[in-house]
Design an enzyme around this catalytic site. Sequence first.
Site, mmCIF file in Angstrom:
data_model
loop_
_atom_site.group_PDB
_atom_site.id
_atom_site.type_symbol
_atom_site.label_atom_id
_atom_site.label_comp_id
_atom_site.label_asym_id
_atom_site.label_seq_id
_atom_site.Cartn_x
_atom_site.Cartn_y
_atom_site.Cartn_z
ATOM 1 C CE1 TYR A 1 -4.288 0.843 -0.529
ATOM 2 C CE2 TYR A 1 -3.636 2.722 0.801
ATOM 3 C CZ TYR A 1 -4.514 2.122 -0.061
ATOM 4 O OH TYR A 1 -5.626 2.798 -0.480
ATOM 5 N N GLY B 1 6.299 8.196 0.841
ATOM 6 C CA GLY B 1 7.374 7.876 1.809
ATOM 7 C C GLY B 1 8.138 6.635 1.361
ATOM 8 C CG HIS B 2 6.226 2.769 1.295
ATOM 9 N ND1 HIS B 2 4.874 2.960 1.408
ATOM 10 C CD2 HIS B 2 6.597 2.031 2.369
ATOM 11 C CE1 HIS B 2 4.436 2.375 2.502
ATOM 12 N NE2 HIS B 2 5.453 1.803 3.107
ATOM 13 C CG ASP C 1 7.701 2.972 11.017
ATOM 14 O OD1 ASP C 1 6.734 3.029 11.780
ATOM 15 O OD2 ASP C 1 7.583 2.891 9.776
ATOM 16 C CD GLN D 1 10.223 -0.934 11.028
ATOM 17 O OE1 GLN D 1 9.313 -1.684 11.351
ATOM 18 N NE2 GLN D 1 10.220 -0.292 9.877
ATOM 19 C CG LEU E 1 3.465 10.822 3.229
ATOM 20 C CD1 LEU E 1 4.118 10.543 1.881
ATOM 21 C CD2 LEU E 1 2.027 11.237 3.003
ATOM 22 C CB SER E 2 1.155 6.334 8.007
ATOM 23 O OG SER E 2 0.646 5.097 8.465
ATOM 24 N NE ARG F 1 -1.448 0.192 11.312
ATOM 25 C CZ ARG F 1 -0.270 -0.444 11.458
ATOM 26 N NH1 ARG F 1 0.851 0.239 11.416
ATOM 27 N NH2 ARG F 1 -0.227 -1.747 11.654
HETATM 28 O O1 PAF Z 1 7.865 -0.775 8.381
HETATM 29 C C1 PAF Z 1 7.262 -1.738 7.871
HETATM 30 O O2 PAF Z 1 6.510 -1.597 6.928
HETATM 31 C C2 PAF Z 1 7.467 -3.116 8.453
HETATM 32 O O3 PAF Z 1 7.622 -3.082 9.830
HETATM 33 C C3 PAF Z 1 8.631 -3.896 7.794
HETATM 34 C C4 PAF Z 1 9.961 -3.212 8.033
HETATM 35 C C5 PAF Z 1 8.389 -4.003 6.295
HETATM 36 C C6 PAF Z 1 8.728 -5.294 8.369
HETATM 37 O O4 PAF Z 1 7.573 -6.028 8.127
#
Ligand code: PAF
Length: 279
Positions: free
Chosen positions: A32, A36-37, A150, A153, A184-185, A187
Amino acid sequence: MELCTTVTAIRELVTAWKKAGLRIAVVPTMGYLHEGHLSLMRIARQNADRVVTTIFVNPTQFGPTEDLEKYPRDLKRDQQLCEEVGVDAIFHPVPAEMYAPDFSTWVTEGSLSQTLCGAFRPIHFRGVCTVCLKLFNITLADVAVFGRKDAQQALVIERMVRDLNIPIQIIQAPLVREADGLALSSRNKYLAAEERTRALALSRGLRAAQAKFDAGERNAQALKDAVLAELTPAADSIDYVDVMARATLRPIETVDQPALLAIAAYIGKTRLIDNLFLD
Ligand code: PAF
């Protein structure tokens, strides 16, 4: 661009790249995709000869009451976006490809993952570390790119890589926001129009804290108060507003070292996170 759904298929591809001496970047995602991605993929592109994006809604990082089933998915659109930014391959396995029925090996980071989101989502970082190590191993990547949205993370993954001597470089990429400040997310899709307006309180709060910090404020509580003044009236509930040392992710009272001001709050039923690096 290749779409691989099995470990065998992606391994064949990346092994050939390795044999040709090419440097591989991986961008782990749950799909999705948003800007950002895409920014992570562009950074990956600049740092490697080949880019693999993984799209896998990883069940082991969701708690029993979380949004695994309803997490948004749209592979067709994701494929198109990956193509547009020059991704070479997508790895998109089904859960059974990643987790055998008797899967029993986990990676647990024991310090940085214990505070902030880890305190509210007890199995989350175990799932993230385990799947990321699997994705690093499967894609034979030399470099992986993670977003600072994140922040915890990214720090936990860096710690795992250091502690386990995993031969991969981790790049942390800047957080990307909408023009009005919303981080951006994937969600954000859950937010109704009225909730989206209220969600702006997270970034507004961080901006207020940044202004105080820029004006010389170093007291952590004063910075948190600046966030809370915006967030409390807008949020349905607040998991945390914390100022942490970035080296330890433990709370600090005075910002006298690189720090992270981090928020997790519910707007309606949607849990949103946002953060600010204080340097
Ligand atoms: O940030 C995310 O989307 C997830 O935590 C990741 C790093 C893809 C691991 O499932």
